[in-house]
Design a protein around this motif. Structure first.
Motif, short mmCIF file in Angstrom:
data_model
loop_
_atom_site.label_atom_id
_atom_site.label_comp_id
_atom_site.label_asym_id
_atom_site.label_seq_id
_atom_site.Cartn_x
_atom_site.Cartn_y
_atom_site.Cartn_z
N PRO A 85 0.83 -1.20 0.00
CA PRO A 85 0.00 0.00 0.00
C PRO A 85 0.87 1.26 0.00
N GLY A 86 0.54 2.20 -0.88
CA GLY A 86 1.32 3.43 -0.98
C GLY A 86 2.46 3.35 -1.96
N VAL A 87 2.60 2.21 -2.67
CA VAL A 87 3.66 2.04 -3.68
C VAL A 87 3.01 1.62 -4.99
N GLU A 88 3.38 2.26 -6.06
CA GLU A 88 2.90 1.86 -7.38
C GLU A 88 4.05 1.94 -8.39
N ASP A 131 14.74 -12.40 -0.32
CA ASP A 131 15.33 -11.06 -0.23
C ASP A 131 14.33 -10.00 -0.66
N ILE A 132 13.65 -10.28 -1.77
CA ILE A 132 12.68 -9.31 -2.29
C ILE A 132 11.49 -9.18 -1.34
N ASP A 133 11.05 -10.29 -0.77
CA ASP A 133 9.95 -10.25 0.20
C ASP A 133 10.35 -9.44 1.43
N ARG A 134 11.61 -9.57 1.87
CA ARG A 134 12.09 -8.79 3.02
C ARG A 134 12.00 -7.29 2.72
N LEU A 135 12.40 -6.91 1.48
CA LEU A 135 12.30 -5.51 1.09
C LEU A 135 10.85 -5.05 1.10
N ALA A 136 9.96 -5.86 0.54
CA ALA A 136 8.54 -5.48 0.49
C ALA A 136 7.96 -5.34 1.90
N ASP A 137 8.32 -6.25 2.79
CA ASP A 137 7.81 -6.18 4.17
C ASP A 137 8.32 -4.90 4.86
N ALA A 138 9.58 -4.54 4.60
CA ALA A 138 10.11 -3.31 5.19
C ALA A 138 9.37 -2.09 4.67
N LEU A 139 9.09 -2.08 3.36
CA LEU A 139 8.36 -0.94 2.79
C LEU A 139 6.95 -0.84 3.36
N GLU A 140 6.32 -1.97 3.66
CA GLU A 140 4.99 -1.93 4.26
C GLU A 140 5.01 -1.23 5.62
N GLU A 141 6.14 -1.37 6.34
CA GLU A 141 6.27 -0.72 7.64
C GLU A 141 6.59 0.77 7.50
N ILE A 142 7.27 1.11 6.41
CA ILE A 142 7.80 2.47 6.26
C ILE A 142 6.85 3.40 5.54
N VAL A 143 6.29 2.94 4.42
CA VAL A 143 5.49 3.81 3.54
C VAL A 143 4.15 4.09 4.20
N LYS A 144 3.84 5.33 4.33
CA LYS A 144 2.55 5.75 4.94
C LYS A 144 1.78 6.62 3.96
#
Length: 457
Positions: free
Chosen positions: A379-382, A444-457
């Motif tokens: 969410p918040g990324v396109e 590795d890619i899933d780890r990046l996506a999970d981090a972005l879910e926490e960061i992107v608001k």
């Protein structure tokens, strides 16, 4: 700090005032600063370097350097998503073993009778690169891919006798800067978007020496219109110059097979470690066309028979073209500082073979597609361009309140490198660039996506 006493360096003769004065007089210069007149004022330091007092011994110097180097932090391959010209790929151990052999590592510019093996190694590299690029001729490497692009365009200008250079699509701003510096005073640059109509309009003005386009652009997009750019260039009497990521040719058609006259790029992905943004060398390839071969400023090595039946030697082809032969009368100045990287690339290509190159190209395409799909689910990324096919590099757009710079900083705090802000206004940029290679796993890619879910608001 005490006032530094001027001293003459024991191993640098021109540090002696009388020697420096004599050298300046010999070349007709009043001051050393005259040699830097071509460097823009904005890039020049207008004050002495702020250096500490000289260290009094080798032991103290070593201790000082070790302390500085200890501050470096290594990033595991799966946690770095940086690319855009300098990539982390697997480098087989054999590559390092061979290029660190003394006969290669220390052989700078010797000749065949004193430098056995290096000329053959570079000839082997040229042959392997020619097969990859689907061309007949490949040069000994230039300093980097930026210079290769600029030199290929200068070659096109000399071959056609024309002035205008049409550059297509999203090109690395640093590469444009190098090209502009290399061709200024000789050629006019015309930058157009990746659109056949825009290219056609630019060519309609006439006097075009070349159309420069990319198989994959600065954002990693595979340009499906490349065949049209090549055709339009030829219709206008210009040469077609194509820039490629060499690993992409394991999965994509080489531009030479589409009709490109010159193919250029950077060797760094082919067995060369990224080194603080470096580890680069440039390649240029073409058909065995006398008009183009005559314009190569760098060395070309060929295979020749000897007086002994069945025995061959390796030597320069048309050596009189080069600045090595004619010095200041050369068409361009080139050096041999990147030749070692050519040998590394040759070893890499030998180990990979056609099957390995196909496999790595397909793997990077698949990893890039998965990364784009996975990050677009956050969410918040396109995706900045959802319909395009990408190789290695891609860009996302953030729709929340945080900027790309803030998101990249938050990723770094989690040990992940990526999301470089895209655009001239990096502080307010809302797009970030990522890159994946064969070294990235889905985890590795899933780890990046999970981090972005926490960061992107």
């Amino acid at each position: 700090m005490s006032t530094r006493v001027p001293r003459t360096h024991p191993y640098i003769p021109n540090s002696a005032p009388q020697v420096r004065k004599a050298m300046l007089a010999e070349v007709g210069a009043q001051d050393v600063e005259e040699f830097y007149a071509d460097i823009p004022a904005a890039l020049r330091l207008d004050r002495p370097l702020r250096l500490p007092e000289p260290l009094g011994s080798e032991a103290r110097l070593v201790a000082h350097m070790e302390e500085l180097l200890s501050r470096n932090t290594a990033v595991p391959p799966g946690r770095s998503f940086l690319g855009a010209g300098c990539y982390r790929h697997h480098v087989p151990a054999v590559v390092d073993e061979i290029v660190n052999r003394s006969e290669f590592l220390t052989a700078y510019a010797g000749e065949p009778y004193e430098d056995h093996g290096r000329f053959q190694a570079l000839w082997e590299y040229q042959s392997l690169m020619a097969e990859l690029l689907a061309v007949d001729v490949v040069n000994v490497p230039t300093y980097d891919g930026f210079q290769a692009a600029a030199t290929a365009l200068r070659m096109a200008g000399r071959a056609t006798g024309r002035r205008r250079l049409v550059l297509v699509g999203a090109i690395d701003p640093d590469r444009i800067s190098r090209i502009r510096d290399y061709v200024r005073g000789v050629h006019e640059l015309v930058l157009v978007p990746a659109d056949p109509a825009a290219v056609r309009a630019a060519l309609a003005e006439g006097d075009a020496a070349a159309v420069y386009a990319q198989l994959t652009d600065h954002d990693g997009r595979v340009d499906q219109e490349l065949p049209q750019y090549i055709e339009l260039a030829h219709q206008a009497g210009a040469l077609a110059v194509a820039h490629v990521h060499p690993l992409s040719l394991g999965a994509l058609t080489p531009p030479a097979e589409l009709g490109a006259d010159l193919t250029c790029g950077d060797l760094q992905p082919l067995g060369i470690h990224p080194s603080y943004g470096g580890g680069n060398a440039g390649f240029i390839g073409s058909a065995d066309d006398e008009r183009l071969v005559a314009e190569y400023p760098s060395r070309l090595f060929g295979l020749v028979p000897t007086d002994v039946p069945g025995e061959y030697g390796f030597g320069d082809v048309a050596y009189e073209r080069t600045s090595f032969a004619v010095r200041e009368e050369g068409k361009e100045w080139v050096g041999t500082a990147a030749a070692l990287h050519g040998i590394a690339a040759g070893v890499y290509l030998t180990l990979m073979g056609p099957h390995g190159m196909r496999e790595i190209g397909a793997t990077i395409l698949a990893n890039t597609a998965y990364a784009r799909q996975r990050l677009a689910e956050v969410p918040g990324v396109e995706l900045a361009d959802p319909r395009a096919v990408h190789f290695a590099d891609f860009t996302v757009r953030y729709t929340g309140e945080r900027t790309a710079a803030e998101i990249a900083e938050a990723l770094l705090a989690r040990g992940l490198h990526g999301g470089t802000p895209v655009g001239a206004d990096e502080a307010g940029a809302r797009e970030g660039r990522y890159c994946v290679t064969e070294l990235h796993t889905r985890a590795d890619i899933d780890r990046l996506a999970d981090a972005l879910e926490e960061i992107v608001k």
